[in-house]
Design a protein around this motif. Structure first.
Motif, PDB file in Angstrom:
ATOM      1  N   PRO A 242       0.877  -1.107   0.013  1.00 20.64           N
ATOM      2  CA  PRO A 242      -0.037   0.030  -0.199  1.00 20.64           C
ATOM      3  C   PRO A 242       0.769   1.373  -0.018  1.00 20.64           C
ATOM      4  O   PRO A 242       1.687   1.326   0.739  1.00 20.64           O
ATOM      5  CB  PRO A 242      -0.821  -0.046   1.222  1.00 20.64           C
ATOM      6  CG  PRO A 242      -0.778  -1.424   1.511  1.00 20.64           C
ATOM      7  CD  PRO A 242       0.684  -1.985   1.207  1.00 20.64           C
ATOM      8  N   GLN A 243       0.679   2.138  -1.050  1.00 18.63           N
ATOM      9  CA  GLN A 243       1.378   3.446  -1.178  1.00 18.63           C
ATOM     10  C   GLN A 243       0.436   4.640  -0.376  1.00 18.63           C
ATOM     11  O   GLN A 243      -0.554   4.856  -0.858  1.00 18.63           O
ATOM     12  CB  GLN A 243       1.704   3.574  -2.520  1.00 18.63           C
ATOM     13  CG  GLN A 243       2.516   2.648  -3.185  1.00 18.63           C
ATOM     14  CD  GLN A 243       3.721   2.411  -2.570  1.00 18.63           C
ATOM     15  OE1 GLN A 243       4.456   3.190  -2.020  1.00 18.63           O
ATOM     16  NE2 GLN A 243       4.198   1.208  -2.483  1.00 18.63           N
ATOM     17  N   PRO A 244       0.930   4.910   0.518  1.00 20.68           N
ATOM     18  CA  PRO A 244       0.340   6.231   1.085  1.00 20.68           C
ATOM     19  C   PRO A 244       0.218   7.393   0.445  1.00 20.68           C
ATOM     20  O   PRO A 244       1.199   7.801  -0.198  1.00 20.68           O
ATOM     21  CB  PRO A 244       0.920   6.465   2.621  1.00 20.68           C
ATOM     22  CG  PRO A 244       2.473   5.978   2.270  1.00 20.68           C
ATOM     23  CD  PRO A 244       2.204   5.031   1.406  1.00 20.68           C
ATOM     24  N   ASP A 269      -2.899  17.156  -7.752  1.00 19.33           N
ATOM     25  CA  ASP A 269      -2.035  16.448  -8.627  1.00 19.33           C
ATOM     26  C   ASP A 269      -0.596  16.553  -8.365  1.00 19.33           C
ATOM     27  O   ASP A 269       0.378  16.325  -8.928  1.00 19.33           O
ATOM     28  CB  ASP A 269      -1.947  17.090  -9.932  1.00 19.33           C
ATOM     29  CG  ASP A 269      -1.777  18.572  -9.879  1.00 19.33           C
ATOM     30  OD1 ASP A 269      -1.512  19.186  -8.788  1.00 19.33           O
ATOM     31  OD2 ASP A 269      -1.356  19.227 -11.240  1.00 19.33           O
ATOM     32  N   LEU A 270      -0.378  16.426  -6.924  1.00 15.79           N
ATOM     33  CA  LEU A 270       1.119  16.054  -6.257  1.00 15.79           C
ATOM     34  C   LEU A 270       1.601  14.972  -6.875  1.00 15.79           C
ATOM     35  O   LEU A 270       0.911  13.946  -6.562  1.00 15.79           O
ATOM     36  CB  LEU A 270       0.940  16.365  -4.930  1.00 15.79           C
ATOM     37  CG  LEU A 270       2.441  16.721  -4.276  1.00 15.79           C
ATOM     38  CD1 LEU A 270       2.856  18.084  -4.763  1.00 15.79           C
ATOM     39  CD2 LEU A 270       2.198  16.519  -2.796  1.00 15.79           C
ATOM     40  N   PRO A 271       2.838  14.708  -7.286  1.00 17.10           N
ATOM     41  CA  PRO A 271       3.299  13.545  -7.706  1.00 17.10           C
ATOM     42  C   PRO A 271       3.534  12.467  -6.691  1.00 17.10           C
ATOM     43  O   PRO A 271       3.591  12.833  -5.372  1.00 17.10           O
ATOM     44  CB  PRO A 271       4.782  13.967  -8.141  1.00 17.10           C
ATOM     45  CG  PRO A 271       4.704  15.504  -8.714  1.00 17.10           C
ATOM     46  CD  PRO A 271       3.816  15.785  -7.505  1.00 17.10           C
ATOM     47  N   PRO A 272       3.205  11.385  -7.017  1.00 13.37           N
ATOM     48  CA  PRO A 272       3.096  10.350  -5.791  1.00 13.37           C
ATOM     49  C   PRO A 272       4.359  10.061  -5.053  1.00 13.37           C
ATOM     50  O   PRO A 272       4.095   9.951  -3.903  1.00 13.37           O
ATOM     51  CB  PRO A 272       2.860   9.018  -6.572  1.00 13.37           C
ATOM     52  CG  PRO A 272       2.403   9.428  -7.867  1.00 13.37           C
ATOM     53  CD  PRO A 272       2.703  10.533  -8.209  1.00 13.37           C
ATOM     54  N   PRO A 273       5.710  10.404  -5.481  1.00  9.99           N
ATOM     55  CA  PRO A 273       6.882  10.210  -4.477  1.00  9.99           C
ATOM     56  C   PRO A 273       6.827  11.392  -3.703  1.00  9.99           C
ATOM     57  O   PRO A 273       7.177  10.980  -2.340  1.00  9.99           O
ATOM     58  CB  PRO A 273       7.751  10.397  -5.706  1.00  9.99           C
ATOM     59  CG  PRO A 273       7.409   9.810  -7.040  1.00  9.99           C
ATOM     60  CD  PRO A 273       5.931  10.318  -6.896  1.00  9.99           C
TER      61      PRO A 273
END
Length: 365
Positions: A242-244, A269-273
């Motif tokens: 799971p990626q928070p 739209d903030l990048p996932p990293p």
């Protein structure tokens, strides 16, 4: 082990020879009309594979004027073995029965014996039914063989799919182990090497720590690539780890066990990293507040300003005595390394009021 197939031209030659032998045995040499019908009927058997109806029609004359019936019987069998039209097979059998039962030229009406005619009809009908039923049986056996071959192929395909599913699960499990165990251990090695690099004053030790940390970072990159390959061939990454995201910060704050104020002002739209880095930073900061500042309150502020994401976690002074808890003391170092990998910075330090402040700055680009 299957028996070798007899070549088709050899079978055709054998059947024509058998029909000619039947003609020689049942047609007198001086019977020119019978020979004119029986000999072409034997040759017409060569058409039975591609034109079974025409082959049967050309051989019926032999059954009409002679006793050489092998050629029309073979043609009737070929028709029953190749066509799927039952009415056509019945019509062919009826035509053979009529040609064989009725002599040519036909006798006078007063000379016909009804009992003999009935026996001839039954005999002719049985003779026609035998090749018709045999041809249908051969056709059913051929269809059954094809069906069995299709079932075997389908089962083989199903077995292959099951094997691929098992392999995908194994790859997914391997990806989990690599992500959760191997990557974690290598990250700890990198963190310890970074701490040694910063804390030592010996040039050789610093160089060795730098080399170890560089190798760990390279190994982590390779592990991430391998995990992504395994995940792509196994299952979706979201099914593995799971990626928070930023959307889960409210739940994190509510379940932290600390009286915390959350101020969140970020684009969707903030990048996932970056979202993961912010989440992990707030998570680690609240964990440290719970461990090292019992009874303190906290304030979490995450905002987007000046092309960067600024995350600030501030806690008040503890109101209860601090308990000695086991700690690897790698949390802040890991956060600092994560920030550096994303091109950002992490600053920490006490506040004038006796609390503590942690600030993470990450460029959005």
């Amino acid at each position: 082990m299957t028996a070798p197939r007899v070549p088709a031209p050899l079978i055709d030659a054998a059947l024509v020879c058998a029909a000619l032998a039947d003609t020689w045995a049942n047609v007198a040499p001086d019977n020119r009309v019978g020979l004119a019908c029986a000999l072409p009927a034997a040759v017409a058997l060569l058409l039975r594979r591609h034109l079974p109806v025409a082959a049967l029609a050309l051989t019926l004359s032999a059954a009409l004027v002679t006793d050489a019936v092998l050629a029309p019987l073979i043609a009737l069998y070929a028709l029953a073995a190749t066509t799927r039209s039952r009415p056509l097979i019945l019509a062919g059998a009826a035509a053979f029965t009529a040609c064989y039962m009725l002599p040519w030229p036909p006798p006078a009406i007063d000379r016909m014996d009804h009992t003999t005619a009935l026996i001839d009809f039954a005999y002719s009908l049985a003779m026609a039914a035998a090749p018709a039923f045999l041809g249908q049986l051969v056709q059913a056996r051929r269809d059954l063989s094809l069906r069995l071959a299709e079932i075997t192929e389908a089962r083989e395909h199903e077995r292959l799919l099951i094997a691929q599913t098992v392999l995908a699960k194994e790859r997914a499990q391997l990806a989990r182990e690599m992500h959760d165990v191997v990557s974690h251990q290598v990250s700890l090695i990198a963190v310890r090497a970074g701490a040694l690099q910063v804390g030592t004053h010996d040039p050789e030790t610093k160089e060795a720590a730098t080399t170890i940390r560089r190798l760990c970072v390279r190994t982590l990159d390779e592990l991430r690539h391998m995990v992504s390959v395994l995940r792509a061939s196994g299952s979706l990454p979201t099914d593995l780890t799971p990626q928070p995201t930023i959307a889960e910060l409210r739940q994190l704050v509510d379940y932290s066990g600390i009286e915390t104020e959350l101020d969140l002002d970020l684009p969707d739209d903030l990048p996932p990293p970056l979202q993961r880095a912010v989440y992990r930073t707030v998570q680690e900061a609240l964990t440290n507040v719970r461990k090292h500042a019992p009874g303190a309150t906290a304030a979490v502020r995450v905002q987007h300003a000046g092309g960067a994401v600024l995350t600030t976690v501030t806690n008040t002074a503890p109101t209860r005595p601090t308990l000695a808890l086991p700690s690897a003391r790698h949390g802040l170092i890991g956060l600092r390394q994560r920030a550096e990998l994303l091109g950002g910075t992490l600053t920490t330090g006490p506040t004038p009021e006796g609390g503590y402040r942690l600030q993470l700055r990450l460029p959005v680009d």
